[in-house]
Scaffold this motif. Structure first.
Motif, PDB file in Angstrom:
ATOM      1  N   LEU A 100      39.276  41.672  46.863  1.00  0.00           N
ATOM      2  CA  LEU A 100      39.378  40.650  45.836  1.00  0.00           C
ATOM      3  C   LEU A 100      40.623  39.815  46.099  1.00  0.00           C
ATOM      4  O   LEU A 100      41.735  40.350  46.167  1.00  0.00           O
ATOM      5  CB  LEU A 100      39.466  41.292  44.450  1.00  0.00           C
ATOM      6  N   GLU A 101      40.460  38.514  46.246  1.00  0.00           N
ATOM      7  CA  GLU A 101      41.581  37.609  46.532  1.00  0.00           C
ATOM      8  C   GLU A 101      41.730  36.629  45.367  1.00  0.00           C
ATOM      9  O   GLU A 101      40.834  35.820  45.100  1.00  0.00           O
ATOM     10  CB  GLU A 101      41.334  36.862  47.840  1.00  0.00           C
ATOM     11  N   PHE A 102      42.862  36.743  44.679  1.00  0.00           N
ATOM     12  CA  PHE A 102      43.124  35.945  43.486  1.00  0.00           C
ATOM     13  C   PHE A 102      44.080  34.799  43.830  1.00  0.00           C
ATOM     14  O   PHE A 102      45.131  35.020  44.441  1.00  0.00           O
ATOM     15  CB  PHE A 102      43.772  36.808  42.401  1.00  0.00           C
ATOM     16  N   ALA A 103      43.723  33.593  43.399  1.00  0.00           N
ATOM     17  CA  ALA A 103      44.595  32.440  43.615  1.00  0.00           C
ATOM     18  C   ALA A 103      44.109  31.278  42.755  1.00  0.00           C
ATOM     19  O   ALA A 103      42.890  31.055  42.636  1.00  0.00           O
ATOM     20  CB  ALA A 103      44.611  32.027  45.089  1.00  0.00           C
ATOM     21  N   GLY A 104      45.056  30.549  42.139  1.00  0.00           N
ATOM     22  CA  GLY A 104      44.721  29.339  41.406  1.00  0.00           C
ATOM     23  C   GLY A 104      43.777  29.526  40.242  1.00  0.00           C
ATOM     24  O   GLY A 104      43.022  28.616  39.897  1.00  0.00           O
ATOM     25  N   GLY A 105      43.774  30.708  39.634  1.00  0.00           N
ATOM     26  CA  GLY A 105      42.912  30.959  38.499  1.00  0.00           C
ATOM     27  C   GLY A 105      41.511  31.403  38.855  1.00  0.00           C
ATOM     28  O   GLY A 105      40.651  31.520  37.971  1.00  0.00           O
ATOM     29  N   SER A 106      41.269  31.671  40.140  1.00  0.00           N
ATOM     30  CA  SER A 106      39.945  32.091  40.593  1.00  0.00           C
ATOM     31  C   SER A 106      40.065  33.357  41.432  1.00  0.00           C
ATOM     32  O   SER A 106      41.162  33.785  41.801  1.00  0.00           O
ATOM     33  CB  SER A 106      39.280  30.982  41.421  1.00  0.00           C
ATOM     34  N   CYS A 107      38.895  33.942  41.750  1.00  0.00           N
ATOM     35  CA  CYS A 107      38.858  35.136  42.592  1.00  0.00           C
ATOM     36  C   CYS A 107      37.670  35.030  43.546  1.00  0.00           C
ATOM     37  O   CYS A 107      36.572  34.633  43.137  1.00  0.00           O
ATOM     38  CB  CYS A 107      38.727  36.401  41.751  1.00  0.00           C
ATOM     39  N   ALA A 108      37.904  35.399  44.796  1.00  0.00           N
ATOM     40  CA  ALA A 108      36.834  35.486  45.794  1.00  0.00           C
ATOM     41  C   ALA A 108      36.656  36.950  46.164  1.00  0.00           C
ATOM     42  O   ALA A 108      37.640  37.676  46.362  1.00  0.00           O
ATOM     43  CB  ALA A 108      37.180  34.661  47.027  1.00  0.00           C
ATOM     44  N   ALA A 109      35.413  37.402  46.268  1.00  0.00           N
ATOM     45  CA  ALA A 109      35.103  38.792  46.605  1.00  0.00           C
ATOM     46  C   ALA A 109      34.402  38.830  47.951  1.00  0.00           C
ATOM     47  O   ALA A 109      33.377  38.172  48.148  1.00  0.00           O
ATOM     48  CB  ALA A 109      34.228  39.418  45.535  1.00  0.00           C
ATOM     49  N   THR A 110      34.952  39.625  48.869  1.00  0.00           N
ATOM     50  CA  THR A 110      34.375  39.764  50.202  1.00  0.00           C
ATOM     51  C   THR A 110      34.101  41.231  50.476  1.00  0.00           C
ATOM     52  O   THR A 110      34.994  42.077  50.318  1.00  0.00           O
ATOM     53  CB  THR A 110      35.343  39.220  51.280  1.00  0.00           C
ATOM     54  N   ALA A 111      32.882  41.558  50.892  1.00  0.00           N
ATOM     55  CA  ALA A 111      32.538  42.944  51.210  1.00  0.00           C
ATOM     56  C   ALA A 111      33.318  43.394  52.438  1.00  0.00           C
ATOM     57  O   ALA A 111      33.379  42.688  53.454  1.00  0.00           O
ATOM     58  CB  ALA A 111      31.045  43.077  51.455  1.00  0.00           C
ATOM     59  N   VAL A 112      33.951  44.584  52.363  1.00  0.00           N
ATOM     60  CA  VAL A 112      34.740  45.121  53.468  1.00  0.00           C
ATOM     61  C   VAL A 112      34.444  46.610  53.599  1.00  0.00           C
ATOM     62  O   VAL A 112      33.751  47.202  52.771  1.00  0.00           O
ATOM     63  CB  VAL A 112      36.263  44.906  53.230  1.00  0.00           C
ATOM     64  N   SER A 113      34.979  47.202  54.631  1.00  0.00           N
ATOM     65  CA  SER A 113      34.834  48.652  54.835  1.00  0.00           C
ATOM     66  C   SER A 113      36.185  49.240  55.151  1.00  0.00           C
ATOM     67  O   SER A 113      36.444  49.684  56.269  1.00  0.00           O
ATOM     68  CB  SER A 113      33.843  48.942  55.964  1.00  0.00           C
ATOM     69  N   GLU A 114      37.072  49.224  54.170  1.00  0.00           N
ATOM     70  CA  GLU A 114      38.413  49.778  54.316  1.00  0.00           C
ATOM     71  C   GLU A 114      38.793  50.480  53.025  1.00  0.00           C
ATOM     72  O   GLU A 114      38.243  50.201  51.964  1.00  0.00           O
ATOM     73  CB  GLU A 114      39.421  48.674  54.653  1.00  0.00           C
ATOM     74  N   PRO A 115      39.715  51.428  53.096  1.00  0.00           N
ATOM     75  CA  PRO A 115      40.074  52.190  51.893  1.00  0.00           C
ATOM     76  C   PRO A 115      40.870  51.353  50.903  1.00  0.00           C
ATOM     77  O   PRO A 115      41.608  50.437  51.275  1.00  0.00           O
ATOM     78  CB  PRO A 115      40.908  53.348  52.440  1.00  0.00           C
ATOM     79  N   GLY A 116      40.704  51.670  49.627  1.00  0.00           N
ATOM     80  CA  GLY A 116      41.448  50.983  48.577  1.00  0.00           C
ATOM     81  C   GLY A 116      41.387  51.783  47.300  1.00  0.00           C
ATOM     82  O   GLY A 116      41.373  53.019  47.314  1.00  0.00           O
ATOM     83  N   VAL A 117      41.328  51.108  46.179  1.00  0.00           N
ATOM     84  CA  VAL A 117      41.192  51.744  44.880  1.00  0.00           C
ATOM     85  C   VAL A 117      39.743  52.183  44.705  1.00  0.00           C
ATOM     86  O   VAL A 117      38.816  51.473  45.097  1.00  0.00           O
ATOM     87  CB  VAL A 117      41.589  50.760  43.764  1.00  0.00           C
ATOM     88  N   VAL A 118      39.538  53.358  44.111  1.00  0.00           N
ATOM     89  CA  VAL A 118      38.185  53.868  43.879  1.00  0.00           C
ATOM     90  C   VAL A 118      37.962  54.009  42.374  1.00  0.00           C
ATOM     91  O   VAL A 118      38.740  54.668  41.683  1.00  0.00           O
ATOM     92  CB  VAL A 118      37.977  55.227  44.579  1.00  0.00           C
ATOM     93  N   LEU A 119      36.885  53.378  41.874  1.00  0.00           N
ATOM     94  CA  LEU A 119      36.572  53.410  40.450  1.00  0.00           C
ATOM     95  C   LEU A 119      35.068  53.581  40.242  1.00  0.00           C
ATOM     96  O   LEU A 119      34.269  53.065  41.025  1.00  0.00           O
ATOM     97  CB  LEU A 119      36.984  52.111  39.747  1.00  0.00           C
ATOM     98  N   SER A 120      34.707  54.296  39.182  1.00  0.00           N
ATOM     99  CA  SER A 120      33.324  54.258  38.738  1.00  0.00           C
ATOM    100  C   SER A 120      33.059  52.874  38.155  1.00  0.00           C
ATOM    101  O   SER A 120      33.990  52.126  37.842  1.00  0.00           O
ATOM    102  CB  SER A 120      33.082  55.329  37.673  1.00  0.00           C
ATOM    103  N   VAL A 121      31.781  52.508  37.980  1.00  0.00           N
ATOM    104  CA  VAL A 121      31.487  51.212  37.385  1.00  0.00           C
ATOM    105  C   VAL A 121      32.017  51.157  35.952  1.00  0.00           C
ATOM    106  O   VAL A 121      32.439  50.095  35.476  1.00  0.00           O
ATOM    107  CB  VAL A 121      29.975  50.908  37.429  1.00  0.00           C
TER     108      VAL A 121
END
Length: 380
Positions: free
Chosen positions: A314-335
């Protein structure tokens, strides 16, 4: 048990289930309910669970616009989830809600909300507590003492003002960077604005809908885009203080009226909690608003057994967010947890509740981007 779309011929059976679940509707309310639900039948937004030809349960998906940091997006409001008394305890509610969630996603809604009668059922299909309708009881005399300038013109409104009212709501919630409130469509507002016992007033940048309830006044909605309009509307409601003792109203947690009162010490506030679910992670984050000054990124993995999860940067800038599918570790959350995060629940809360794990380096960025005080003025 079969789950399928309801038809007009099923509405009498739906009313029977509603009566057994919530109590009977008055004749006028039943007619208005039929008018309100009829469009949903042709839009695939009213589902029924059938045991052969017998209706055993039903649930409706209402079309709303919901605001997140001042940006609107379509939202599926789940209402009228009802199961016949003789069919309860068999897992039918869960089956029906799974179908509702799948239908909402298929219709293109990226987020959904509901007011729960019970938490476990809705948590089991991905919903989590996110906000509340804050109903405050205020002395009518205290509101009467709010002094308007007299420059705000108020006029009575009716069904023909629905489009202007919706326009006011959009302008006010965008300017206030509101999070959580919903907007009914024009057709629904036309129905509500035709209720004879309601008092309806419109200003250029605000409106109020209220009525008598016993010796008190009940405000359905009061929205104002300026301090002068807020003073004009609240003082008008309070002008009935020679008869009305109290005014009960849904307000934002930091509504200006709470600072306009001359005296404020103890307040009676009742919260009706609502739950929230993200249906499409990428679309939901891209449709949401964010603080314009925030520039950061985070990698999140969302586990969603019902609709399928994934990992996104998730890339946040200028009041917006772009989501790009990746395959790297990060935060893990249930829906459930991601839905709560989206609504402003802090990462520390989610981690301490066991709902979030993984890389902690993104926590501050996520808290900053998703910060919100979500509320609703409407119940459904």
């Amino acid at each position: 048990m079969e789950i399928r779309d309801l038809t007009p011929e099923d509405l009498d059976d739906v009313l029977d289930i509603r009566k057994r679940s919530f109590g009977p509707l008055a004749a006028g309310d039943a007619d208005r309910w039929r008018q309100a639900v009829f469009p949903a039948l042709g839009e695939g937004r009213y589902l029924g669970a059938f045991d052969g030809s017998r209706l055993a349960g039903a649930a409706r998906l209402r079309q709303f616009t919901q605001w997140w940091h001042g940006k609107p997006q379509p939202m599926a409001g789940i209402q009228g989830v009802t199961i016949n008394p003789e069919d309860r305890g068999r897992g039918l509610g869960t089956r029906l809600m799974r179908a509702v969630v799948e239908r909402a996603a298929a219709l293109g809604d990226a987020v959904s909300a509901l007011y729960p009668a019970t938490t476990p059922l809705y948590r089991s299909v991905g919903y989590e507590h996110a906000g509340a309708q804050h109903n405050v009881t205020l002395p009518a005399e205290a509101l009467r003492q709010i002094r308007p300038s007299g420059q705000v013109k108020l006029r009575r409104m009716g069904p023909g003002d629905a489009a202007e009212l919706v326009s006011v709501l959009h302008r006010v919630h965008a300017a206030a960077r509101s999070s959580g409130p919903v907007t009914w469509d024009e057709g629904t507002w036309s129905l509500w604005l035709g209720i004879e016992d309601d008092f309806l007033y419109l200003a250029e940048d605000g409106f109020v809908v209220y009525r008598w309830r016993g010796d008190d006044l009940l405000v359905d909605n009061l929205v104002a885009g300026s301090g002068e309009t807020a003073r004009a509307l609240w003082s008008m409601v309070g002008s009935a203080s020679s008869i009305a003792r109290n005014v009960v109203a849904p307000v934002a947690p930091d509504d200006p009226v709470l600072w306009l009162l001359r005296e404020r010490s103890k307040e009676e506030v009742k919260q009706a909690r609502w739950m929230f679910r993200v249906l499409d992670v990428a679309a939901a984050v891209e449709r949401r608003g964010y603080p314009a000054h925030v520039t950061c990124d985070a990698v999140v993995t969302v586990e969603d057994p019902l609709l399928g999860g994934g990992t996104w940067r998730l890339e946040f800038a200028g009041g917006s967010c772009a989501a790009t599918a990746v395959s790297e570790p990060g935060v893990v959350l249930s829906v459930n947890a991601f839905s709560a995060l989206y609504a402003g629940v802090p990462t520390a809360t989610l981690r301490m509740s066991g709902l979030m794990s993984g890389d902690e380096r993104y926590d501050e960025a996520l808290d900053t981007a998703f910060a919100a005080k979500p509320y609703m003025l409407d119940s459904f």
